[in-house]
Design a protein around this motif. Structure first.
Motif, PDB file in Angstrom:
ATOM      1  N   GLY A 284       5.630 -35.840 -24.770  1.00  0.00           N
ATOM      2  CA  GLY A 284       4.544 -35.198 -25.520  1.00  0.00           C
ATOM      3  C   GLY A 284       3.763 -36.142 -26.413  1.00  0.00           C
ATOM      4  O   GLY A 284       2.735 -35.780 -26.943  1.00  0.00           O
TER       5      GLY A 284
ATOM      6  N   ILE B 225      14.452 -33.534 -26.259  1.00  0.00           N
ATOM      7  CA  ILE B 225      14.345 -34.977 -26.003  1.00  0.00           C
ATOM      8  C   ILE B 225      13.208 -35.244 -25.019  1.00  0.00           C
ATOM      9  O   ILE B 225      12.402 -36.159 -25.209  1.00  0.00           O
TER      10      ILE B 225
ATOM     11  N   TYR C 112       9.824 -34.699 -26.634  1.00  0.00           N
ATOM     12  CA  TYR C 112       9.553 -35.852 -27.505  1.00  0.00           C
ATOM     13  C   TYR C 112       9.051 -37.028 -26.682  1.00  0.00           C
ATOM     14  O   TYR C 112       8.060 -37.681 -27.028  1.00  0.00           O
ATOM     15  N   GLN C 113       9.739 -37.290 -25.577  1.00  0.00           N
ATOM     16  CA  GLN C 113       9.378 -38.441 -24.743  1.00  0.00           C
ATOM     17  C   GLN C 113       8.023 -38.247 -24.073  1.00  0.00           C
ATOM     18  O   GLN C 113       7.234 -39.190 -23.965  1.00  0.00           O
TER      19      GLN C 113
END
Lengths: 267, 267
Positions: A266, A260, A263-264
């Motif tokens: 990168g 998570i 994802y946030q």
């Protein structure tokens, strides 16, 4: 082209690299001191063949080796073809993926080289569980993490179970042990990284609210499930961030929490 | 208060609910037709005790049952105390978590009730792997998913391994099988849900770009790793969304992909 060699002899000494794998991949008397790199299944074997690791040999049932024919073109290694039964007796357990490859270890790139090439780094502390470690590498590869740095208490990413759970991504994402803890984090900061510690603590900043200027370089610290990051690691970070969670649920698996955050951060 | 009953008799008939668990939890001759609900370890047993499932009995070593003393106050069930060795022989394998509880199944809430209470729903198709299913429930609970609806090909969330991997969250997040597939998705839409299908397909919309008006209700379709969602499920969705991934990496584990989407959509 790899040479196909047929054998049904469980005692065949040419299969010794594959023998009794549940212990052999940790035997310190092997080249490199910590055993071979072992890939299981066509997907992971393919990634090993494409990696910088030097493959010593393959062992598999005919059908699986046939699936790898394209990958084996131009590769000069023996590929031992046998039955599932003989294979199970050689490696010491039933292997339903049907193909294995063994490679020698190679030196890991220096920390400075990994740091220079990355915008987002994962920095692990105390991730001793091989499956969590492998899953973190899988998620790192999928979500654009440029390298993994290993603090104290982490296990070996090249251990067989980590290689498998990572889907071979431990062979693609550069990693290195980080000498000096938590002092090495200061060097990451000096190299231009914003050091963010992921923690379930209520006083941490919501991950969504992390100031994330375009192009900013981030080193994300992740600790083991349960104990989490040490006080020293938390204190050495620039900011503590948390994933907002529904009431009553204490924490996510460390690899999932990492995914998570990757994802946030990168994107 | 639960009654502590000491026994060291492997053949004690009062322990029959716990006998040979690797097969017994799927025996169709048990009440409910599909076996008991079995919780392993103090964390999960605690969640079972706090759930709507009626606990029949506990079995554990003294130390683990002592850790549960507060949870057992006011609970009228027998708690069998034994040694780790006897416990292993009764259940049929070594159980390093040291405590078990067995409960009867209860009817699941109707789909309409789950739908009425949720802003974000997870709708699964073909998630047959017990560990992935359990991990999805763990992530759903942590990230605010209001309910899980099970399309065709999903396994039983109350199977022992799913209960364990979910950390007991299958006992907290409401779920129900969805009758009619993919027709039932039309009913979700009629109930005000935006139906989004998560897929690695390149022509899907970036998850970050999903129009996500505050308060909008979303039903997120998730398919099994490997095959993914069926063409019929993809066609029945309002929109296909994808998690942007680094080049060359095909996909994340379904529970991890779900976690990222729950995080993005549940906020």
């Amino acid at each position: 082209m790899a040479v196909l060699i047929y054998t049904e002899d469980v005692e065949d000494p040419r299969l010794d690299d594959f023998r009794d794998l549940t212990t052999a991949d940790r035997r310190p008397d092997r080249p490199g001191g910590r055993g071979f790199v072992i890939a299981e299944g066509t997907v992971v074997v393919r990634r090993l063949l494409a990696s910088r690791y030097r493959v010593r040999a393959l062992l598999g049932v005919e059908r699986r080796l046939a699936e790898l024919a394209d990958d084996l073109r131009g590769v000069d290694v023996p590929a031992y073809v046998t039955s599932a039964g003989v294979m199970a007796r050689v490696v010491g357990f039933h292997l339903n993926r049907g193909v294995l490859a063994v490679a020698d270890r190679v030196p890991q790139p220096p920390v400075a080289e990994i740091v220079a090439g990355a915008r987002l780094l994962a920095v692990l502390e105390g991730v001793g569980d091989h499956e969590n470690l492998g899953a973190l590498f899988r998620n790192a590869a999928a979500l654009g993490v440029g390298g993994v740095l290993l603090g104290p208490g982490c296990s070996d990413p090249l251990y067989r179970r980590s290689v498998r759970v990572s889907m071979g991504n431990v062979l693609r994402v550069p990693f290195a042990p980080l000498p000096g803890w938590p002092g090495a984090l200061e060097e990451l900061r000096a190299a231009g990284f914003h050091v963010a510690a992921l923690t379930p603590r209520a006083d941490a900043v919501d991950l969504r609210g992390l100031p994330n200027a375009a192009g900013e370089r981030i080193a994300l610290l992740l600790g083991a499930e349960g104990p989490g990051l040490s006080a020293a690691a938390l204190a050495a970070a620039d900011v503590a961030v948390r994933i907002p969670m529904a009431g009553g649920v204490d924490s996510l698996n460390v690899a999932t929490a990492g995914a998570i955050a990757f994802y946030q951060l990168g994107g």
